[in-house]
Design a protein around this motif. Structure first.
Motif, PDB file in Angstrom:
ATOM      1  N   THR A   1      20.577  30.683  49.274  1.00  0.00           N
ATOM      2  CA  THR A   1      20.766  31.863  48.430  1.00  0.00           C
ATOM      3  C   THR A   1      20.711  33.126  49.266  1.00  0.00           C
ATOM      4  OG1 THR A   1      19.848  30.718  46.508  1.00  0.00           O
ATOM      5  CG2 THR A   1      19.864  33.134  46.436  1.00  0.00           C
ATOM      6  N   PHE A   2      19.726  33.217  50.152  1.00  0.00           N
ATOM      7  CA  PHE A   2      19.598  34.408  51.001  1.00  0.00           C
ATOM      8  C   PHE A   2      20.797  34.522  51.950  1.00  0.00           C
ATOM      9  CE2 PHE A   2      14.763  33.416  50.904  1.00  0.00           C
ATOM     10  CZ  PHE A   2      14.703  33.740  49.556  1.00  0.00           C
ATOM     11  N   ALA A   3      21.169  33.401  52.562  1.00  0.00           N
ATOM     12  CA  ALA A   3      22.300  33.403  53.500  1.00  0.00           C
ATOM     13  C   ALA A   3      23.606  33.743  52.787  1.00  0.00           C
ATOM     14  CB  ALA A   3      22.411  32.053  54.204  1.00  0.00           C
ATOM     15  N   ASN A   4      23.797  33.193  51.597  1.00  0.00           N
ATOM     16  CA  ASN A   4      25.017  33.479  50.838  1.00  0.00           C
ATOM     17  C   ASN A   4      25.089  34.960  50.468  1.00  0.00           C
ATOM     18  OD1 ASN A   4      25.668  30.803  51.043  1.00  0.00           O
ATOM     19  ND2 ASN A   4      25.194  30.299  48.924  1.00  0.00           N
ATOM     20  N   ASN A   5      23.951  35.540  50.126  1.00  0.00           N
ATOM     21  CA  ASN A   5      23.918  36.956  49.797  1.00  0.00           C
ATOM     22  C   ASN A   5      24.389  37.784  50.993  1.00  0.00           C
ATOM     23  OD1 ASN A   5      23.305  39.184  48.071  1.00  0.00           O
ATOM     24  ND2 ASN A   5      21.409  39.479  49.191  1.00  0.00           N
ATOM     25  N   ALA A   6      23.856  37.480  52.154  1.00  0.00           N
ATOM     26  CA  ALA A   6      24.260  38.205  53.363  1.00  0.00           C
ATOM     27  C   ALA A   6      25.731  37.966  53.679  1.00  0.00           C
ATOM     28  CB  ALA A   6      23.386  37.778  54.539  1.00  0.00           C
TER      29      ALA A   6
ATOM     30  N   HIS B   1      28.219  39.944  51.579  1.00  0.00           N
ATOM     31  CA  HIS B   1      28.311  41.349  51.973  1.00  0.00           C
ATOM     32  C   HIS B   1      29.089  41.508  53.284  1.00  0.00           C
ATOM     33  CE1 HIS B   1      26.149  43.184  48.702  1.00  0.00           C
ATOM     34  NE2 HIS B   1      25.402  42.096  48.698  1.00  0.00           N
ATOM     35  N   PHE B   2      28.998  40.540  54.167  1.00  0.00           N
ATOM     36  CA  PHE B   2      29.814  40.533  55.383  1.00  0.00           C
ATOM     37  C   PHE B   2      31.298  40.463  54.997  1.00  0.00           C
ATOM     38  CE2 PHE B   2      31.998  38.368  58.859  1.00  0.00           C
ATOM     39  CZ  PHE B   2      31.537  39.061  59.972  1.00  0.00           C
ATOM     40  N   GLU B   3      31.622  39.567  54.065  1.00  0.00           N
ATOM     41  CA  GLU B   3      33.008  39.433  53.614  1.00  0.00           C
ATOM     42  C   GLU B   3      33.498  40.713  52.943  1.00  0.00           C
ATOM     43  OE1 GLU B   3      33.711  34.840  52.467  1.00  0.00           O
ATOM     44  OE2 GLU B   3      32.043  35.798  51.404  1.00  0.00           O
ATOM     45  N   ILE B   4      32.653  41.325  52.133  1.00  0.00           N
ATOM     46  CA  ILE B   4      33.025  42.571  51.469  1.00  0.00           C
ATOM     47  C   ILE B   4      33.386  43.629  52.505  1.00  0.00           C
ATOM     48  CG2 ILE B   4      32.060  44.507  50.134  1.00  0.00           C
ATOM     49  CD1 ILE B   4      30.498  42.298  48.514  1.00  0.00           C
ATOM     50  N   ALA B   5      32.559  43.777  53.527  1.00  0.00           N
ATOM     51  CA  ALA B   5      32.836  44.768  54.573  1.00  0.00           C
ATOM     52  C   ALA B   5      34.145  44.456  55.299  1.00  0.00           C
ATOM     53  CB  ALA B   5      31.671  44.821  55.564  1.00  0.00           C
ATOM     54  N   ALA B   6      34.403  43.187  55.560  1.00  0.00           N
ATOM     55  CA  ALA B   6      35.642  42.812  56.246  1.00  0.00           C
ATOM     56  C   ALA B   6      36.870  43.180  55.414  1.00  0.00           C
ATOM     57  CB  ALA B   6      35.639  41.310  56.558  1.00  0.00           C
TER      58      ALA B   6
ATOM     59  N   ALA C   1      28.865  38.390  45.083  1.00  0.00           N
ATOM     60  CA  ALA C   1      27.673  39.071  45.591  1.00  0.00           C
ATOM     61  C   ALA C   1      26.814  39.572  44.441  1.00  0.00           C
ATOM     62  CB  ALA C   1      28.068  40.226  46.512  1.00  0.00           C
ATOM     63  N   ALA C   2      27.440  40.114  43.422  1.00  0.00           N
ATOM     64  CA  ALA C   2      26.694  40.610  42.257  1.00  0.00           C
ATOM     65  C   ALA C   2      26.008  39.456  41.531  1.00  0.00           C
ATOM     66  CB  ALA C   2      27.632  41.363  41.307  1.00  0.00           C
ATOM     67  N   TRP C   3      26.696  38.309  41.422  1.00  0.00           N
ATOM     68  CA  TRP C   3      26.097  37.149  40.753  1.00  0.00           C
ATOM     69  C   TRP C   3      24.877  36.657  41.535  1.00  0.00           C
ATOM     70  CZ3 TRP C   3      24.727  32.168  41.702  1.00  0.00           C
ATOM     71  CH2 TRP C   3      24.395  31.397  40.589  1.00  0.00           C
ATOM     72  N   ILE C   4      25.020  36.552  42.845  1.00  0.00           N
ATOM     73  CA  ILE C   4      23.887  36.106  43.664  1.00  0.00           C
ATOM     74  C   ILE C   4      22.723  37.075  43.488  1.00  0.00           C
ATOM     75  CG2 ILE C   4      23.040  35.755  46.018  1.00  0.00           C
ATOM     76  CD1 ILE C   4      25.932  34.824  46.729  1.00  0.00           C
ATOM     77  N   ASP C   5      23.003  38.361  43.598  1.00  0.00           N
ATOM     78  CA  ASP C   5      21.956  39.367  43.470  1.00  0.00           C
ATOM     79  C   ASP C   5      21.248  39.258  42.118  1.00  0.00           C
ATOM     80  OD1 ASP C   5      20.598  41.775  44.562  1.00  0.00           O
ATOM     81  OD2 ASP C   5      21.542  42.738  42.829  1.00  0.00           O
TER      82      ASP C   5
END
Length: 165
Positions: free
Chosen positions: A99-104, A107-112, A143-147
């Protein structure tokens, strides 16, 4: 040596494709081990389908530039995705680590995708804007779902551990 915006855009597309290959591997491995967490499993599988669509969109963007994916980058990222999933699988709190890794990672994908969207105009690739925007939207939603579900996953994990004790 000066690099054109188009060259940077193409490298970014290849990097994004490799990133999504890694995401696919992570999601595939994770979905195999989520039977105790059916809501998470359903969301991971749904996002896996989105990831496959994102890969196709990136391939189409590259084709419209007259370019192809990078087999070397894709293979390296596939190995990294499988390795990361395997390492987390050995942990007792695998669901939390994932869960923590997927969250990060989301956000990496969003920035890309935001970076690629910024390059569309300068690279003369406005035709890539809509498919990249679609991928960005999917990543933002995941990302919002994970959060929104970190607390739920944590409580489910604690309950699962209590039942197993």
């Amino acid at each position: 040596m000066a690099t054109s915006a188009r060259d940077i855009f193409v490298v970014g597309l290849r990097n994004a494709h490799s990133m999504e290959v890694q995401a696919r591997e992570l999601l595939e491995r994770q979905s195999e081990r989520l039977d105790d967490y059916p809501q998470v499993k359903a969301k991971v599988r749904a996002h896996l389908e989105e990831t496959n669509g994102q890969l196709k969109r990136l391939e189409q963007c590259l084709e419209s530039c007259g370019e192809t994916t990078s087999s070397l980058k894709d293979t390296a990222q596939s190995i990294m995705g499988n390795t990361a999933a395997m390492l987390n699988a050995m942990a007792g709190d695998e669901i939390l680590k994932n869960t923590f890794a997927n969250n990060a990672f989301e956000h990496f994908e969003i920035a890309a995708y935001k970076s690629l969207l910024e390059l569309c105009g300068a690279a003369g690739m406005e035709s890539a804007r809509a498919p990249l925007q679609a991928s960005l939207q999917e990543e933002q939603e995941m990302a919002a779902w994970i959060d929104a579900n970190v607390g739920n996953v944590t409580r489910e994990y604690v309950a699962h551990e209590a039942r197993a004790a």
